[in-house]
Design a protein around this motif. Structure first.
Motif, PDB file in Angstrom:
ATOM      1  N   UNK A  93      22.929 -10.936 -13.368  1.00 46.52           N
ATOM      2  CA  UNK A  93      23.076 -11.192 -12.059  1.00 46.52           C
ATOM      3  C   UNK A  93      24.862 -11.076 -12.424  1.00 46.52           C
ATOM      4  N   UNK A  94      25.360 -11.249 -10.965  1.00 47.75           N
ATOM      5  CA  UNK A  94      27.118 -11.119 -10.773  1.00 47.75           C
ATOM      6  C   UNK A  94      27.591 -10.294  -9.667  1.00 47.75           C
ATOM      7  N   UNK A  95      28.355  -9.829  -9.752  1.00 45.72           N
ATOM      8  CA  UNK A  95      29.025  -9.186  -8.418  1.00 45.72           C
ATOM      9  C   UNK A  95      29.772  -7.837  -8.365  1.00 45.72           C
ATOM     10  N   UNK A  96      29.332  -6.951  -7.538  1.00 44.68           N
ATOM     11  CA  UNK A  96      29.763  -6.180  -7.879  1.00 44.68           C
ATOM     12  C   UNK A  96      30.638  -4.987  -6.108  1.00 44.68           C
ATOM     13  N   UNK A  97      32.054  -4.283  -6.170  1.00 44.25           N
ATOM     14  CA  UNK A  97      32.369  -3.775  -4.793  1.00 44.25           C
ATOM     15  C   UNK A  97      30.885  -2.230  -5.017  1.00 44.25           C
ATOM     16  N   UNK A  98      30.956  -1.743  -5.510  1.00 48.63           N
ATOM     17  CA  UNK A  98      30.040  -0.635  -5.547  1.00 48.63           C
ATOM     18  C   UNK A  98      29.320  -0.490  -7.043  1.00 48.63           C
ATOM     19  N   UNK A  99      28.451  -0.008  -7.059  1.00 47.23           N
ATOM     20  CA  UNK A  99      27.609  -0.289  -8.297  1.00 47.23           C
ATOM     21  C   UNK A  99      27.646   1.254  -8.985  1.00 47.23           C
TER      22      UNK A  99
END
Lengths: 423, 423, 423
Positions: free
Chosen positions: A104-110
């Protein structure tokens, strides 16, 4: 070498296996032990049905994601910049690298870590280094997977054409779920347990409480061990006092629900459909509020700002692989993911009100205690079952009346396999 | 893909493998590496022959049990309330759970921990919760396995119709065993060693002492390294002094046996029968009393109240998978149980007089020293053999004259496989 | 069960797989995941081509040996009493035991630890205990494997008839290698890394530097990240300064080579031959001397008593599984050995001048730093690639222009497989 004995290889004929099954009895051994059946389970069940994969509480902000494996598939569940929940295949369109490697996490773009191919949260390819002039980025977006949130519970479907009867299920279960306002919850805890048994043994174990009275001392403080007795005449004498308590609590619960316009009646739609489910609100024993050793609430900050902690358990079973308990003070979700013929992941997630403060409103150990213990106990039952059915001496026995939901699960499963063969 | 090379898959044709074998040479690689051959070994050998599984000393009281696995079978060996030794399949007749999960213990009834199905020590189903009226408990007893004690050594046979020639073997070996009164022994130690090789490599290693002189420094203190030389002209010059000692000790031993009416002569019945065996009483080197570094007794409380510690070793080989040494002061048993094509359990059990007191009559480390070391050394030989035969460059070599018992084992094994193919 | 879905079993048809491949794209999933393809890779590639296995520096004295596994083969590389390097199958001709069990060491004769069969370093059987008169020791030497040293780099070929074009390669690469005088080196360090991916993913990763810029911060201190751009128009703007440095350094390097009569020009012979290779001397960035964080020498005792440390990197790629960098101050060799469809050994060996003294002339951590880090990073890329291509959603994507050498590797590999099918 089949002239010598029935080896596991001899069991890979699924049609033969299906023909051989005896109604009302447990499944034959190869359903639990064969690699071929396991592969068929993934393609005919897990890659065709809607599968519960996460709660919206796990991906509250744009760019938040979780990844998980369904068989050999790796799935990204991500909230887009537009707030929508989407699912994507976690496979780079370049040379196939797994793109997101965290759970899990958080991204701007992949961004793929191998050669920096960069996708937006819709899966669209934005950059791909230096390419030949003929290279068309529009042809190389991350492959999309159908995704759908049902009152904060995220389901995906790997099939190109998802089963149509899911819509009917959504319509019918949503009124039971929405009162709990899961979109206003947060994850208090998540536990991944790898059980050493086939995923169907995990599910069968979940669909009956015949084993609870002796097997789950913590759970039966609040979970009535009479659960599953479809025929009340079958209830053994020693459980009649518990059953009397159940009836009193059920009457009280129904009154509370009617006062609050909350549905509670059982709906059971298992056989004859792909998107099969059972839903019902039922009372809890003891203090009647929550899954704790005395039944009192585990979180004093109630979900949805409920005005009472006594709302029992709103329990949803979804085929093939999940179940849910929504209480007044918290919710707990379970998803079962096959890893190998004899290995299965069980992911349990506890949700509390988004404003509940750990150590103030709830104690984490108390909140997770009952299902942590129950999961561990079930893991042992499943491992013993896997060991036992692996013996050539195993012969499937009959289901007891209070295992009718296990029989229902098995019937539904066999329908899926039969359907797959005739497709 | 067989056009490219002989892959392991190409070897699953057992008939072809058997036809290809060259007499007097080691077995071809697939016999040691193929999963198909392994499955055939279980069904054609381990599920048909009588198999040594335990000593009566391990289950002295009613309700005492041991469990062990033979291939994918799990077996309960239990002493009934009537004192009889019985064997049962360790698979619940309900949904197949393994019933007894401990390796040994003591029970009143046999209760499955999953849903409390309760069986007596005969396997009869006593209770099974609430069942439909049509449920007949008599149809759901634990499945029985043939069991037979031979002078305190418990054998089972998984086949419905056990081989008939076992009775002949029992008649002929019993007079060698009974003088040691194993029913009046207790277990001093038991050791489970998992060797990383095929079970046949473990057995072949046991059936020769060609490797002892350099491989087993502790064992050859007492075990004559000339063992296995069928042709005395073959004995190398450096071993002639040992052979001379052997002849003197053998003469003395035979005298002692005749005085006590104990049989000692070699019987070797290997080829042409299912229940194949070799039995003989032979002298020990050194002090000549026991398996210790100087050959003196390891327990001063002799078995059967023998009047002399100098009774050599009464050695029994039983096909497919066991061997035994009964001495004046203790006995040691070995059973070899296949776990996978390249993994095998070797269980060693040391028995002493039931009244011998540890620390007083015997020192546990001294008692177990020689075979503990020898087993560990053999485990290394077997792992190297498994690694070697897995090379495509492996070509079975010829057996030397002092490996004639290995050749005998292989011949017997091939007879079983041939028989299985023609059944 | 193929009526349900494409299971891995459906992929074992190699001819079908080959027909299905799309030129210019990555390989299809079964090439990386199937056990059948893996077995075919061993027999059609690793058992047919010349394979780099060791440096002569590892076996400097007569009797020195190393052992290593190529698929299921175990190989002994040994220096004979006559100083010649030979290779032998590590399988005893008696009952198949692995003979030498250490990874490296020194022996007088080669003695099997099981029954003391004794071979000389040529493989000839010298002693074998007591045997029947008909036993002919000449028939039981250790089986020979073709071996060849190329300027101190030892290659073996498991095939009976090695590919003929190896001689051509040897002729052409030898002038690049001999100036470094590897016969006057010693092993400073050797590292075995097991990567969790198919061997071809390891090789493909090696054959491009598209991933270096972001993936290998230590390596790109000296390794120009423009490597692999066959079409200079493709070089992205941000790399143009690096490219300008490359061109200046290359001009300087070529001058230094011409002054010393050392070849430097690229030779690339990949498609259309078995013994395929690429060789070239290229400059290093930074101080331009060695693989360190600033590009200065890691060993002040130069190889071959070179008069300058600025000789760049003499880089050799050899199909199927090795690459080499020979610098002025040290050399580093890499060999890739398949262990399973998803497990691969990468052995890295650092060589320094035989008279270089650790702690005086070189610091071991500094010497091994860059490739130790780079290997570890590559191991992660390979494990992600293996995970990704295992998804049923994986679809091979196109190679970028700066991956042309990956495409070359894949083309060469497919030629080998096609050839094997038609043999």
């Amino acid at each position: 070498m089949t002239t010598i004995a029935e080896t596991p290889a001899a069991t890979s004929d699924l049609a033969g296996l299906l023909a051989q099954h005896r109604d009302g009895c447990a499944l034959e051994a190869p359903f639990y032990t064969s690699r071929d059946v396991f592969d068929a389970d993934i393609s005919a069940v897990f890659a065709r049905c809607w599968i519960f994969v996460a709660t919206e509480a796990e991906i509250r902000e744009p760019g938040d994601f979780v990844t998980l494996d369904i068989g050999r598939y790796s799935v990204i569940v991500v909230r887009g910049d537009d707030g929508q929940v989407r699912a994507l295949h976690n496979v780079c369109r370049h040379r196939g690298s797994r793109v997101l490697t965290d759970a899990s996490g958080s991204v701007g773009n992949i961004v793929c870590g191998y050669h920096q191919w960069t996708y937006d949260t819709d899966g669209k390819l934005l950059h791909a280094g230096s390419q030949a002039p003929s290279f068309d980025p529009n042809c190389f977006g991350l492959k999309r997977i159908h995704a759908r949130s049902v009152g904060g519970l995220v389901f995906v479907c790997l099939a190109e054409e998802p089963p149509e009867d899911f819509e009917d299920m959504v319509q019918r279960v949503t009124p039971y779920i929405t009162p709990h306002q899961l979109e206003r919850t947060k994850v208090a805890a998540q536990e991944d347990l790898i059980e050493t048994g086939n995923w169907k043994l995990v599910m069968e174990n979940n669909r009956e409480c015949y084993h609870c009275e002796n097997g789950h001392p913590e759970l039966v403080c609040t979970f009535f061990p009479t659960w599953g007795y479809s025929d009340l005449d079958q209830i053994p004498e020693r459980l009649l006092p518990a059953h009397a308590r159940y009836l009193r609590s059920q009457a009280e619960l129904e009154r509370a629900c009617r006062e609050r316009d909350m549905p509670y009646a059982e709906i059971e739609e298992i056989s004859g459909r792909v998107s099969a489910f059972r839903i019902q609100r039922e009372p809890l024993d003891g203090a009647g509020e929550s899954y704790t050793r005395d039944g009192s609430s585990a979180s004093r900050k109630l979900l949805a700002d409920f005005d009472t902690p006594r709302l029992g358990r709103m329990s949803l079973h979804h085929q093939p692989n999940s179940w849910f308990h929504l209480l007044a003070d918290h919710a707990v979700t379970f998803t079962v993911l096959p890893l190998a013929p004899d290995r299965t992941l069980v992911r349990t997630t506890w949700l509390v009100h988004e404003d509940a403060v750990e150590g103030v409103d709830y104690d984490l150990a108390t909140l997770t205690d009952v299902w942590h213990q129950t999961n561990a106990q079930d893991g042992i039952f499943v491992s013993r079952a896997q060991a036992g059915v692996s013996s050539p001496a195993y012969e499937p026995g009959p289901y007891a009346p209070n295992e009718y939901q296990v029989a229902g699960f098995v019937t539904w499963y066999l329908e899926r396999m039969t359907e797959a063969l005739t497709r």
